[in-house]
Design a protein around this motif. Structure first.
Motif, PDB file in Angstrom:
ATOM      1  N   SER A 227       4.244  21.731  -2.225  1.00 54.73           N
ATOM      2  CA  SER A 227       4.533  22.335  -3.512  1.00 54.73           C
ATOM      3  C   SER A 227       5.235  21.337  -4.414  1.00 54.73           C
ATOM      4  O   SER A 227       6.110  20.591  -3.976  1.00 54.73           O
ATOM      5  N   VAL A 228       4.818  21.305  -5.663  1.00 56.84           N
ATOM      6  CA  VAL A 228       5.540  20.529  -6.680  1.00 56.84           C
ATOM      7  C   VAL A 228       6.400  21.536  -7.430  1.00 56.84           C
ATOM      8  O   VAL A 228       5.897  22.326  -8.225  1.00 56.84           O
TER       9      VAL A 228
ATOM     10  N   SER B 238      20.330  17.422  -4.117  1.00 52.98           N
ATOM     11  CA  SER B 238      19.210  18.302  -3.752  1.00 52.98           C
ATOM     12  C   SER B 238      17.945  17.474  -3.499  1.00 52.98           C
ATOM     13  O   SER B 238      17.211  17.716  -2.536  1.00 52.98           O
ATOM     14  N   LEU B 239      17.731  16.474  -4.365  1.00 52.98           N
ATOM     15  CA  LEU B 239      16.515  15.652  -4.253  1.00 52.98           C
ATOM     16  C   LEU B 239      16.471  14.854  -2.952  1.00 52.98           C
ATOM     17  O   LEU B 239      15.403  14.706  -2.345  1.00 52.98           O
TER      18      LEU B 239
ATOM     19  N   ASN C 299      11.855  20.820  -2.295  1.00 52.47           N
ATOM     20  CA  ASN C 299      12.442  19.710  -3.034  1.00 52.47           C
ATOM     21  C   ASN C 299      12.325  19.925  -4.554  1.00 52.47           C
ATOM     22  O   ASN C 299      11.314  20.442  -5.019  1.00 52.47           O
ATOM     23  N   PRO C 300      13.351  19.512  -5.346  1.00 50.30           N
ATOM     24  CA  PRO C 300      13.219  19.623  -6.820  1.00 50.30           C
ATOM     25  C   PRO C 300      12.271  18.542  -7.348  1.00 50.30           C
ATOM     26  O   PRO C 300      12.715  17.544  -7.918  1.00 50.30           O
ATOM     27  N   SER C 301      10.989  18.768  -7.184  1.00 52.73           N
ATOM     28  CA  SER C 301       9.974  17.725  -7.426  1.00 52.73           C
ATOM     29  C   SER C 301       9.967  17.218  -8.862  1.00 52.73           C
ATOM     30  O   SER C 301       9.885  16.017  -9.104  1.00 52.73           O
TER      31      SER C 301
ATOM     32  N   PHE D  98       6.256  13.627  -1.185  1.00 52.42           N
ATOM     33  CA  PHE D  98       7.071  14.263  -0.138  1.00 52.42           C
ATOM     34  C   PHE D  98       8.003  13.199   0.448  1.00 52.42           C
ATOM     35  O   PHE D  98       7.585  12.368   1.251  1.00 52.42           O
ATOM     36  N   GLY D  99       9.242  13.191  -0.008  1.00 52.94           N
ATOM     37  CA  GLY D  99      10.197  12.161   0.379  1.00 52.94           C
ATOM     38  C   GLY D  99      11.197  11.958  -0.740  1.00 52.94           C
ATOM     39  O   GLY D  99      11.337  12.820  -1.614  1.00 52.94           O
TER      40      GLY D  99
END
Lengths: 490, 490
Positions: free
Chosen positions: A248-249, A272-273, A283-285, A372-373
């Motif tokens: 998910s973004v 958070s990131l 993650n707060p993409s 993702f990371g």
């Protein structure tokens, strides 16, 4: 291909070499799952609850051993992993309590109505039956809470299903140990042999999801892997529900009123990131902020002091690095970076890419790329029309957030725009951290989930594995023949 | 290909020639559906209920006109069609009443818990949001209850969705008249323009289900047609829920205790089998009876006096005749027949095919062939092991029945065997006749339904078009911003 544990901190392999599960083994596992299902699915909900409590106790008693091997395989650290075992056992107990209360599973009576058609009707006893043996695919980033005994297995067991589990190749020993502890606890508590089984390897996963004896699938992982399994599940002669959480973004919208202290906000954003090296599906993409140089400077300054953390695996790092390079090469993004990565092990320097809303509107495909990371995208917007134009281009997401001092009409519009894209909308809270509770929804429109009607976290997750059966005209004294559970009057 | 009404009693075409909907028209319909959705989905449940009541009233007021054209197109007869309009408006009112009570749609609060993780959590407001514009495919055999304004459209409208409907080509004028009445009633009651639209033609259906702006599909019809649409819906870049009811081979098990009066039982069987010329998805497709020559003779004798009725269309007759010929040619079935069919119009002689359980066990594929029309399969069994062996070969079904004087262990095993295959299990009742009530379940394992978790009849059908969104940490005074509905306390 054989499977072996790898230490993400050093890149070195260790421990036993695990052979992929053979097709003869798959066949025997599924045959046992079918036999176990026939008994387990007709066990009363309160009896199933007792078994789940025993399972939770057994895991708690082995926390130290479980966490030790999980840390060696995932490098997620002892405190986080200890907390995750606690979350996993809390989840099992929460599901068990829901069963004891009859939530989701209790049959209900719709009494006969003696009247002409269409008002009149016979008596119905509406029951919920376990759907059948379920295939569960363990996730890499939660070796406990979304893995062998995670939410998918817990909800399938609670519903009355047997479970065939594919271990994630990045933590085979954690998977095997969890499984061994669980299997013993389940059988000791009276569950049927074959109620759970564990296999390894890519081909194992394909064999299980395409086997006609399997009635549903559940998966947490990458969009590519999840979509491939979803397609296999739907292309079967008899298609089955497939509950995939495909990444998910997640959008986080910040209004100017939330930026009164840019330093504090930049710090909270980076926390958070970069939590768990950014390896969370929540993650707060993408952070949407008003065009504010002070805030970007604060992010840049604080990020420069942040240390890299190890990835879960070489595969996770490779995919992250490739996606990040793609986004950078295709955008005119400004690159902010943390401390540089050591060459040994699986590390990358944390990064924030800053782009304008206008640039994203020209190339909305950047919004669909999940890094993702430890990489975040910051999109600066100059007015609300621009913000809404970008929000409308987002794909489905697990969670969207709004940070604002107050909620007036403009913020209401943002909340609704986020709700049209996401399964959860958080106000003045970061997206990471998913509470296991009845009000939770962890899911959302595709690709966040392959089934936006359902959640994979919280007690409602049980409903994914239950199908209704209405018994018409059955005498009261025969209810026991078709349901092991207490019947609720209408 | 143009569409025109055909009189099934004579085979003659009549009425206007209807051009297939063009792609420009499809695009404009879906664009309007999106705009309508944005408003309708945020309308309160009680306001939506008012609109549904108005819609029901408008249909009731036009019953005579609707039934007249439907009878000309379907030959189902005035009494049955009048009853079906009544059922359709009852269904709309039942859904409206459920909305008024807040059933399915009311948001709920999960209060914050102030405790350490994992027990503690923030406050959640769990809402249900309409999934988006829905594609509905009308069925041939229920020109009202499963067609333009049938259960799928009613539940999608109740959920807050706009609907794009494909008319069934066998009753285009009935579809158009239903639609015209409905559209006027909806708009007069305050629903947004574009809330429903109607199109015609095969390509129209394909365009709608593959359009990225459509969020779900619902279908009642043949296995071939339904599976093709299901596949299109799942193969999309963004797959969507597709609620297909693809037909069903329904088992009816008779024990020797139920055959005390073979003549009465044979008559009741033929009544259920031949009702509406057997064109019900809940037809008693396969009757399992103890090897009892007296009963077979009674069926033969009574069947010989039964008159053929017209099929809905030439296509329905052709498919039925082909499937029946297939089953006869491949089995050693004994063929019992009713009166011979007239050559004009679309008729076939009613038939019952009698085979032994042993023969079916050698060729279980007969059990998967639905002869949609006036044809039943009677399978004679000599003992319960044989019966269970055949039952285990059945595909998923909408309904299974058991006729027996009492329920002892043997009957309990049969009830459970039926429940493992069907969405509804009726005791001492024929499968035809599906009550619209909360306890109903009209669905079942594939191919009865593409989603065994859901029902297409009864108020729970609304849930197919609602997805949860959890709002985390939202101040109470802002609930109105995200839900038009009254909030239920935990």
């Amino acid at each position: 291909m054989s499977i072996q544990s790898v230490n993400p901190r050093t890149g070195e392999s260790f421990g036993p070499i695990i052979a992929p599960t053979t097709s003869a083994q798959v066949d025997s596992m599924i045959a046992s799952a079918v036999t176990a299902f026939e008994r387990w699915s007709l066990t009363s909900a309160t009896s199933r609850a007792k078994v789940l409590f025993a399972l939770a106790d057994a895991l708690d008693a082995n926390t130290e051993k479980l966490v030790e091997i999980a840390d060696a395989e995932t490098a997620l650290g002892i405190p986080r992993l200890t907390g995750e075992v606690g979350r996993t056992t809390f989840q099992l107990r929460t599901f068990a309590q829901a069963l004891e209360k009859g939530e989701f599973v209790a049959p209900s009576i719709d009494s006969a109505v003696d009247a002409p058609l269409p008002q009149g009707h016979p008596k119905f006893l509406k029951t919920l039956r376990a759907i059948g043996p379920v295939a569960v695919f363990g996730a890499s980033n939660f070796p406990f809470a979304f893995s062998v005994l995670g939410g998918d297995t817990a909800s399938a067991l609670a519903a009355g299903c047997s479970v065939v589990i594919k271990a994630h190749p990045a933590h085979p020993q954690t998977s095997q140990l969890s499984f061994d502890i669980a299997k013993k606890a389940l059988i000791d508590a009276g569950a049927p042999e074959g109620i759970i089984s564990l296999g390894h390897g890519f081909d194992f996963g394909k064999s299980v999801i395409t086997d006609p004896r399997i009635s549903a699938g559940a998966f947490t992982g990458s969009k590519a892997g999840g979509r491939a399994l979803f397609d296999l599940a739907q292309d079967r002669e008899c298609p089955i529900p497939f509950y995939g959480e495909l990444g998910s973004v997640n959008p986080v919208v910040v209004t100017s009123t939330a930026l009164s202290d840019v330093n504090a906000f930049a710090g909270a954003y980076l926390d958070s990131l970069l939590m768990g090296n950014g390896q969370f599906c929540t993650n707060p993409s993408v952070l949407f902020v008003p065009d504010n140089a002070e805030f970007i400077n604060a992010v840049q300054e604080q990020l420069s002091h942040r240390e890299p953390s190890p990835f879960l695996s070489e595969a996770t790092k490779s995919l992250h690095d490739k996606n990040r390079a793609d986004v950078i090469s295709k955008t005119s993004a400004r690159l902010l970076q943390g401390k540089s990565a050591p060459t040994q092990g699986f590390f990358s320097s944390p990064a924030v890419l800053v782009v304008s809303a206008q640039s994203v509107l020209t190339h909305p495909e950047y919004l669909a790329t999940e890094c993702f990371g430890p990489t975040g995208l910051v999109v600066t917007y100059s007015h609300s029309d621009e913000l809404h134009a970008v929000l409308s281009k987002l794909e489905g997401a697990l969670v969207g957030c709004l940070f604002s001092q107050n909620i007036s009409t403009a913020e209401e519009l943002i909340l609704n725009a986020l709700a049209s894209k996401a399964g959860r909308v958080a106000f003045n809270a970061w997206p990471t951290g998913v509470a296991v509770t009845a009000g939770q929804n962890h899911g959302g429109p595709y690709p966040a989930s392959t089934s936006s009607l359902h959640t994979s976290v919280g007690t409602s997750a049980i409903t994914r594995f239950l199908r209704p059966v209405a018994f018409q005209g059955l005498p009261d004294e025969s209810y026991r023949a078709v349901t092991a559970d207490t019947v609720k009057g209408k």
